[in-house]
Design an enzyme around this catalytic site. Structure first.
Site, PDB file in Angstrom:
ATOM      1  N   LYS A 191       0.937  -1.134  -0.186  1.00  0.00           N
ATOM      2  CA  LYS A 191      -0.491  -0.108  -0.054  1.00  0.00           C
ATOM      3  C   LYS A 191       0.617   0.777  -0.356  1.00  0.00           C
ATOM      4  O   LYS A 191       2.273   1.240   0.470  1.00  0.00           O
ATOM      5  CB  LYS A 191      -0.765  -0.156   1.028  1.00  0.00           C
ATOM      6  CG  LYS A 191      -0.538  -0.041   2.373  1.00  0.00           C
ATOM      7  CD  LYS A 191       0.302   1.541   3.308  1.00  0.00           C
ATOM      8  CE  LYS A 191      -1.306   2.218   2.326  1.00  0.00           C
ATOM      9  NZ  LYS A 191      -0.438   3.810   3.389  1.00  0.00           N
ATOM     10  N   THR A 195       6.126   6.369   2.378  1.00  0.00           N
ATOM     11  CA  THR A 195       4.419   4.943   3.136  1.00  0.00           C
ATOM     12  C   THR A 195       3.989   3.898   2.242  1.00  0.00           C
ATOM     13  O   THR A 195       3.392   4.267   1.529  1.00  0.00           O
ATOM     14  CB  THR A 195       4.123   6.399   3.667  1.00  0.00           C
ATOM     15  OG1 THR A 195       4.142   7.485   3.785  1.00  0.00           O
ATOM     16  CG2 THR A 195       2.718   6.203   4.346  1.00  0.00           C
ATOM     17  N   GLU A 237      -1.209   9.810  -5.318  1.00  0.00           N
ATOM     18  CA  GLU A 237      -2.461  10.720  -4.403  1.00  0.00           C
ATOM     19  C   GLU A 237      -2.753  11.919  -5.666  1.00  0.00           C
ATOM     20  O   GLU A 237      -2.334  13.180  -5.930  1.00  0.00           O
ATOM     21  CB  GLU A 237      -2.587  11.569  -2.605  1.00  0.00           C
ATOM     22  CG  GLU A 237      -2.411  10.296  -1.921  1.00  0.00           C
ATOM     23  CD  GLU A 237      -2.204  10.957  -0.534  1.00  0.00           C
ATOM     24  OE1 GLU A 237      -2.051  10.438   0.691  1.00  0.00           O
ATOM     25  OE2 GLU A 237      -1.160  11.650  -0.218  1.00  0.00           O
ATOM     26  N   ASN A 247      -5.946  15.683   1.271  1.00  0.00           N
ATOM     27  CA  ASN A 247      -4.650  15.769   2.359  1.00  0.00           C
ATOM     28  C   ASN A 247      -4.306  16.773   3.583  1.00  0.00           C
ATOM     29  O   ASN A 247      -4.292  16.972   4.738  1.00  0.00           O
ATOM     30  CB  ASN A 247      -2.952  15.747   2.179  1.00  0.00           C
ATOM     31  CG  ASN A 247      -2.389  14.798   1.791  1.00  0.00           C
ATOM     32  OD1 ASN A 247      -1.600  14.184   2.559  1.00  0.00           O
ATOM     33  ND2 ASN A 247      -1.717  14.423   0.435  1.00  0.00           N
ATOM     34  N   SER A 260      -7.704   9.030   7.411  1.00  0.00           N
ATOM     35  CA  SER A 260      -6.946   7.146   7.008  1.00  0.00           C
ATOM     36  C   SER A 260      -8.296   6.635   7.096  1.00  0.00           C
ATOM     37  O   SER A 260      -7.788   5.510   6.690  1.00  0.00           O
ATOM     38  CB  SER A 260      -6.293   7.161   8.473  1.00  0.00           C
ATOM     39  OG  SER A 260      -7.499   6.642   9.439  1.00  0.00           O
TER      40      SER A 260
END
Length: 390
Positions: free
Chosen positions: A172, A183, A263, A385, A390
């Site tokens: 992920k 990340t 993203e 963001n 989450s």
């Protein structure tokens, strides 16, 4: 089919009520059914590394992992001793379920920093995942979905060696991506008969050439964990070089998929630097360009602004990357828009409609090269963001 592609592994992905997203699968379990339980790991270098990283780094050190439990919906980072105790309790729960020692259970978390996990949901979710364990393609797919946060799609890989051993994996990662890992939570499995030492050597090389050469937004995470597990279930001892190469192919594929799902990104940007004195010099130059938010915004607007490329290139100290700025050339999607450190062809000639943007920089100082991948930054990145749960 993700981590269940290799023989000897079962997996599950379930809804445990950890994530703030209603109805989302948010807990995955991967179990190595043997006969081997060899393991290797690479972790974030962030000094604020999360409790599960602290736990898993310690337990992987002996080269043995029987199971991995992973959750989205909370990072369990910057939570002090209580957070560490949560990771330990989670490992103990899984160990009891699978019949292992807690020191053979890896724990991985991803999500919002600074908050403890709802431990009762994690532990009950572990039981639910254990009951759902299977070695099927669907089970592997469920696990790959459960670790997603802002990802828009699962990222998996399946490869087979020339003599039949297999490598499968999932990762992920979508934002907070920068060199020194990204990340990510990544589990790669193999049914080859290999030692922990072989696994670690192959993983180190693979990670360095892949996950350490991508950059979505220049931000390093607290939770990055990459695990490589071997069951030995195929009974096949692979050629060492072929095994190393396949692991590198697996990490490269997963890293490229992260870039493809950055993203809010509308372009994937390949920065290739050639003509450097050393590979380290080329890599430093590539990373400097890939880290430029100005460039990423320009690419988002379909503007191949070569000034933003060379200005970033110029931040690399001469002792790191010696070159003559008056000899540098820059091509974007095959059009030389910077010639000998100055203007080349008009940048309006560059076709910016493809998803992939290729930036080719020639330093004309040597024969070494390196490639880094990044994304553009769009309005959507800001929206994601600014409202991250989450």
């Amino acid at each position: 089919v993700s981590v269940t592609f290799a023989q000897g592994f079962s997996a599950a992905g379930v809804e445990a009520g950890i994530s703030a997203v209603e109805g989302k699968k948010d807990l995955a379990l991967v179990v190595n059914n043997g006969p081997l339980d060899a393991a290797a790991g690479v972790f974030t270098s962030n000094r604020f590394c999360a409790a599960p990283v602290q736990w898993t780094r310690k337990i992987v050190a002996d080269g043995h992992v029987k199971a991995v439990i992973l959750n989205s919906g909370g990072a369990n980072a910057c939570t002090g001793q209580p957070g560490y105790e949560q990771s330990k309790a989670t490992a103990q729960k899984v160990a009891a379920l699978v019949g292992a020692k807690d020191s053979d259970v890896a724990v991985c978390s991803t999500g919002l920093i600074g908050e403890l996990l709802p431990l009762d949901h994690v532990l009950s979710g572990a039981g639910k995942a254990f009951a759902a364990l299977a070695d099927t393609a669907q089970a592997g797919a469920d696990a790959s979905h459960a670790i997603m946060t802002t990802d828009t799609k699962p990222k998996t890989v399946e490869l087979e060696g020339s003599n039949g051993f297999r490598i499968g994996g999932m990762v992920k990662g979508s934002g907070m991506i920068a060199p020194q890992l990204a990340t990510m939570l990544c589990v790669i499995t193999t049914d080859a008969v290999v030692s922990a030492g072989q696994l670690q050597a192959a993983l180190n090389t693979g990670v360095e050439m892949s996950f350490n050469r991508i950059d979505v937004d220049g931000c390093m995470s607290t939770n990055d964990t990459v695990l490589l597990l071997a069951s030995g279930a195929s009974g096949i001892e692979p050629d060492p070089d072929e095994f190393k190469d396949l692991v590198a192919q697996a990490t490269a594929s997963l890293a490229r998929q992260i870039i493809g799902d950055g993203e809010g990104a509308s372009h994937d940007i390949r920065v290739k630097v050639t003509g450097a004195t050393t590979e380290d010099a080329a890599l430093a130059c590539g990373r400097a360009v890939a880290a430029s938010n100005l460039l990423k915004c320009a690419i988002s607007g379909n503007d191949p602004n070569w000034g933003r490329i060379v200005s970033s290139l110029g931040t690399v100290p001469p002792e790191v990357a010696p070159y003559d700025s008056n000899k540098v050339t820059v091509d974007v999607n095959g059009v030389r828009i910077c010639e000998n450190g100055g203007a080349g062809r008009d940048r309006s000639e560059v076709d910016m409609t493809p998803r992939e943007v290729h930036i080719d920089i020639d330093l004309h100082a040597g024969n070494a090269e390196a490639t880094v991948w990044t994304d553009d930054l769009t309005h959507e990145y800001v929206h994601i963001n600014a409202d991250y749960e989450s």
